[in-house]
Design an enzyme around this catalytic site. Structure first.
Site, PDB file in Angstrom:
ATOM      1  N   HIS A 167      -1.068 -13.517   7.041  1.00 44.25           N
ATOM      2  CA  HIS A 167      -0.221 -12.385   7.453  1.00 44.25           C
ATOM      3  C   HIS A 167       0.548 -12.751   8.725  1.00 44.25           C
ATOM      4  O   HIS A 167       0.011 -13.408   9.616  1.00 44.25           O
ATOM      5  CB  HIS A 167      -1.078 -11.135   7.688  1.00 44.25           C
ATOM      6  N   GLU A 172       6.749 -10.877   2.863  1.00 47.73           N
ATOM      7  CA  GLU A 172       6.938  -9.802   3.835  1.00 47.73           C
ATOM      8  C   GLU A 172       7.871 -10.261   4.951  1.00 47.73           C
ATOM      9  O   GLU A 172       7.427 -10.935   5.893  1.00 47.73           O
ATOM     10  CB  GLU A 172       5.593  -9.407   4.464  1.00 47.73           C
TER      11      GLU A 172
HETATM   12  P1  PGA Z   1       4.316  -1.919   6.861  1.00 41.74           P
HETATM   13  O1  PGA Z   1       3.332  -3.201   6.913  1.00 41.74           O
HETATM   14  O2  PGA Z   1       4.211  -1.360   5.469  1.00 41.74           O
HETATM   15  O3  PGA Z   1       3.778  -0.990   7.913  1.00 41.74           O
HETATM   16  O4  PGA Z   1       5.679  -2.413   7.162  1.00 41.74           O
HETATM   17  C1  PGA Z   1       3.249  -4.086   5.828  1.00 41.74           C
HETATM   18  C2  PGA Z   1       2.315  -5.226   6.158  1.00 41.74           C
HETATM   19  O5  PGA Z   1       2.363  -5.749   7.276  1.00 41.74           O
HETATM   20  O6  PGA Z   1       1.512  -5.651   5.306  1.00 41.74           O
END
Ligand code: PGA
Length: 231
Positions: free
Chosen positions: A87, A156
């Site tokens: 992440h 992401e």
């Molecule tokens: P968010 O986070 O939906 O608050 O943007 C997503 C994540 O970091 O997995």
């Protein structure tokens, strides 16, 4: 569509228990795979049939002298076999390098864990153009066995995480198409401000196999409404 809830450093032991009970009963008729990643202190041997509970991080060892860390022996006590790796918050805030992320991946693969492996670029890289974007994202796949059968990948973009502003559907589609040139087997999730307002349009992108949700997952009813809205 796969749905995954990443609580990050939110929810207590008590509120996680209540959340899981609520979502478990709401989701009885849902066929979608649903993953929930509570903070480590809230992990328990939850009696769930609809949800898969995983951890946001763990140390790549069974046990040993790793002060402050949790290893596989501790996870086994709660039948945890699912982990998030790579992440951006761990890469950026905790300083995890690609090398350490890849080592963690190899270890948990060896242990047979389901792995949600995350990657994504900062805004400066996206602004540099397509070539820089591709180079940056592909570097985050170095050392990762993309043919691992229990792998799920989550794209992401860092600039969309927690900002309330998700990537546009055109950007998501284009980036997923790019990633799917090399990620040919694993499902590919999108993450970054996925919420009730935009879940339908994200779910409608054929290259999107699911979503990893932070803020909008924190309320079980809201997260369930997203699952419903995507169908
Ligand atoms: P968010 O986070 O939906 O608050 O943007 C997503 C994540 O970091 O997995």
């Amino acid at each position: 569509m796969i749905f995954a809830a990443n609580f990050k450093t939110n929810h207590t032991r008590a509120s996680t228990k209540a959340y899981i009970q609520t979502l478990e009963s709401l989701a009885q008729k849902v066929e979608n795979p649903i993953y929930v990643f509570p903070p480590l202190s809230a992990i328990d041997d939850f009696a769930t049939s609809k949800l898969v509970v995983g951890v946001q991080n763990a140390y790549p060892a069974r046990n040993g002298a790793f002060t402050g860390e949790v290893g596989v022996e501790q996870l086994e006590e709660f039948a945890i076999k699912t982990i998030l790796i790579g992440h951006s918050e761990r890469r950026e805030i905790l300083g995890e390098s690609q090398e350490s992320v890849a080592k963690k991946f190899a270890f948990f693969k060896e242990q047979g864990f389901t792995i949600i492996y995350c990657l994504g670029e900062p805004l400066e890289v996206r602004q540099e153009g397509q070539e820089a974007l591709q180079e940056y994202l592909f570097a985050q796949l170095e050392g990762i066995d993309l043919s691992y059968e229990k792998l799920i990948v989550a794209y992401e973009p860092i600039w969309a995480i927690g900002t309330g502003v998700s990537a546009t559907t055109a950007d998501i589609r284009a980036t997923h198409q790019l990633l799917k040139k090399v990620i040919t087997q694993a499902p590919l999730l999108y993450g970054g401000s996925a919420k009730l307002d935009n879940i339908k349009e994200i779910a409608d992108i054929s290259e999107v196999d699911g979503v990893l949700v932070g803020s909008a997952s924190l309320d079980a009813h809201n997260f369930f409404a997203m699952i419903e809205a995507s169908r």
